[in-house]
Enzyme design. Structure first.
Site, PDB file in Angstrom:
ATOM      1  N   GLU A 137      14.217 -20.919  28.079  1.00 31.19           N
ATOM      2  CA  GLU A 137      13.691 -22.417  27.496  1.00 31.19           C
ATOM      3  C   GLU A 137      12.394 -22.720  26.900  1.00 31.19           C
ATOM      4  OE1 GLU A 137      15.109 -26.801  29.732  1.00 31.19           O
ATOM      5  OE2 GLU A 137      12.694 -26.411  30.290  1.00 31.19           O
TER       6      GLU A 137
ATOM      7  N   LYS B 176      22.367 -33.831  25.733  1.00 28.94           N
ATOM      8  CA  LYS B 176      22.131 -35.053  26.727  1.00 28.94           C
ATOM      9  C   LYS B 176      22.928 -36.346  25.961  1.00 28.94           C
ATOM     10  CE  LYS B 176      18.140 -33.440  29.150  1.00 28.94           C
ATOM     11  NZ  LYS B 176      17.056 -34.318  29.525  1.00 28.94           N
TER      12      LYS B 176
ATOM     13  N   HIS C 146      26.139  -3.369  43.746  1.00 26.35           N
ATOM     14  CA  HIS C 146      27.644  -3.134  43.845  1.00 26.35           C
ATOM     15  C   HIS C 146      28.055  -4.558  42.691  1.00 26.35           C
ATOM     16  CE1 HIS C 146      26.920  -1.106  46.888  1.00 26.35           C
ATOM     17  NE2 HIS C 146      25.412  -1.629  47.923  1.00 26.35           N
TER      18      HIS C 146
END
Length: 557
Positions: A361, A520, A392
């Site tokens: 960001e 937004k 893994h």
């Protein structure tokens, strides 16, 4: 390290040209060769600062490359930029704000550094400390008079990731309280976390922290409204309930008051604190509730120690500067554009997620401070997982895949001491498990660097290609002498300043996030349609129209 700042500082173009030449000279040199050429490589390419040790010897550099990177930092005026950061200057130029998160950790007794701001910071911190001690003593009670035993932090982004990461990382340092106290975190806007959590809580003994710098973030306010309704359904709809069950943390006291949070329950921030840099402020209330006031102060002290180191250490011995420069070398010269963060301690489970926001960001930008497009790559993709689990999951790709990846291995030297044992008979087994994690940490960084050369002669003989390791994947190893509040403060501040160093070299602003904003706004255009308050889909593209029709049940399929 032998670097000394030159009497004549190179220009940016001279420094870049020199580094490009060094890349051509060294790009075919394997890490095996770098180590065989220099028996003192670890001593040359490692730095210790109090509780932190940085080993960067497994990067594809030699002394000339390091000198060239330091030259580039000087050519980009990094010294002056560091001075500008630690000032009142509005270096976040797109929002006309200073970037003064460092001021949150200046000790109260230090009256030489911005005394007015230091006083404001400590006024709010002292208010937070008083609240913490009241809750810990069992003196903070809900509307019915029962003692608060659960605290739920409602936030998102910087109001969630930092406090969540630190609270989990310092779980061994949880303080003993008068009554059992648990801290929870809620961030997702879809309500799924809340739905699971509220079934486990009692309204009478639950306190909510609404943590939002702007107090306008829809994710946070929608969750806050849901818990308000949950409380009011159980305890009644009146200001008495709000006063006893909500704390607000924001830059907007008027909005907190309008929502119903009592002034005495409002903890304040300032515009010069970026959300992703805010855990040192009252946004860190969940941290203080977990580790106590003294633990929180130690966290601040560790960060302050790195602030001083960052401002005073020569670049070639400066841990944040070195980590930043190595990232630029990997990203811009070796074309390694993905970076894995691999802590070998389960307490650092959320550290990679925290760094994703801090780094991507901040430096996920393509426009220079001049307004022109950048002419080189900026922030790499940052990802990661707790190392033993990652082994893994995706280490196969690191060792034998086609992507070049740089890594940070992080581990504490000491893990368990007498205070951490629930049962004495566990001691030996737990210490052995810690050694198992450390051995895997060192083994993986070794194999990534040296490939087949890390194997024995017997192992290499007649080894099929699908079992071979190319190596030459660069990595840093960061050791903490122990994972405690002080060393964690040092570690977090190190990465904060790494981000700033790279922003200077890329000539971008790391303190805004305009790429987040427009999505937004578009969501606000779509919400009335999904709520069936509007029905005109014509302004949207064909894909969005098709998806909306499915969501609204209007498709003809």
């Amino acid at each position: 390290m032998n670097y000394k700042q030159p009497l004549i500082v190179k220009s940016q173009q001279q420094a870049l040209s020199a580094l490009r030449n060094l890349k051509m000279q060294t790009q075919d040199t394997h890490l095996n060769q770098f180590f065989s050429d220099d028996s003192g490589r670890f001593e040359r390419f490692s730095v210790e600062q109090e509780q932190l040790v940085l080993d960067f010897s497994k990067h594809r550099i030699d002394q000339n490359v390091l000198n060239g990177l330091v030259d580039l930092a000087h050519a980009q005026d990094l010294t002056q930029w560091i001075q500008r950061l630690f000032s009142l200057e509005e270096i976040n130029y797109t929002e006309q704000r200073a970037a003064m998160h460092w001021a949150l950790r200046v000790p109260e007794q230090n009256q030489q550094v911005l005394p007015e701001i230091t006083a404001q910071v400590h006024t709010q911190l002292e208010r937070m400390y008083s609240l913490v001690e009241k809750i810990h003593a069992g003196q903070y009670r809900g509307a019915t008079g029962e003692v608060i035993q659960d605290v739920v932090n409602i936030g998102v982004g910087g109001s969630d990731l930092g406090p969540l990461m630190v609270t989990h990382a310092l779980s061994d340092f949880k303080v003993v309280t008068a009554k059992p106290l648990d801290v929870h975190f809620v961030s997702t806007m879809d309500g799924s976390q809340l739905s699971d959590l509220l079934h486990q809580l009692r309204p009478e003994t639950t306190l909510f922290i609404i943590s939002s710098k702007s107090f306008g973030t829809i994710d946070t306010l929608s969750n806050a409204q849901t818990v308000r309704q949950w409380l009011e359904k159980a305890l009644g709809k009146n200001s008495h309930v709000l006063k006893h069950h909500f704390i607000g943390v924001s830059t907007k006291p008027d909005k907190m008051s309008e929502w119903g949070i009592a002034p005495e329950n409002q903890l304040l921030l300032w515009d010069w604190v970026g959300g992703r840099y805010s855990l040192w402020s009252c946004i860190g209330l969940p941290i203080a509730l977990t580790v106590g006031v003294d633990g929180f102060k130690q966290l601040l002290s560790g960060a302050y120690a790195i602030d001083q180191h960052f401002q005073t250490a020569p670049f070639a011995q400066n841990i944040p500067v070195l980590i930043g420069l190595l990232g630029v070398w990997n990203n811009n010269f070796l074309d390694i554009q993905t970076h894995a963060v691999l802590p070998y301690d389960g307490r650092l489970k959320y550290f990679a997620a925290y760094l994703q926001q801090l780094e991507m960001e901040s430096n996920g930008k393509s426009t220079q401070r001049s307004g022109e497009k950048v002419d080189s790559a900026t922030c790499p993709i940052v990802w990661g997982e707790v190392g033993p689990n990652a082994q893994h999951a995706f280490y196969q790709l690191l060792h034998q895949g086609t992507h070049k990846v740089s890594c940070d291995f992080i581990a504490p030297v000491k893990r368990y001491n007498a205070n951490h044992f629930t049962y004495a008979e566990n001691a030996e087994a737990l210490i052995e498990q810690h050694h198992l994690a450390l051995s895997n940490c060192l083994a993986q960084s070794r194999l990534l660097a040296f490939g087949n050369q890390a194997l024995t002669a017997d192992e290499i003989e007649d080894l099929p290609t699908y079992k071979q390791y190319e190596g030459n994947q660069p990595s840093s190893t960061i050791l903490l002498k122990e994972l405690n509040p002080y060393s964690l403060g040092m570690l977090i501040a190190t990465y904060e300043h790494k981000v700033f160093v790279q922003s200077v070299l890329w000539n971008i602003n790391p303190f805004d996030q305009w790429g987040v904003e427009k999505g937004k706004e578009i969501a606000n255009q779509l919400l009335p349609i999904l709520n069936r308050e509007q029905d005109d889909l014509s302004t949207f593209d064909a894909s969005t129209q098709g998806l909306l029709k499915i969501l609204l049940g209007k498709n003809n399929g």
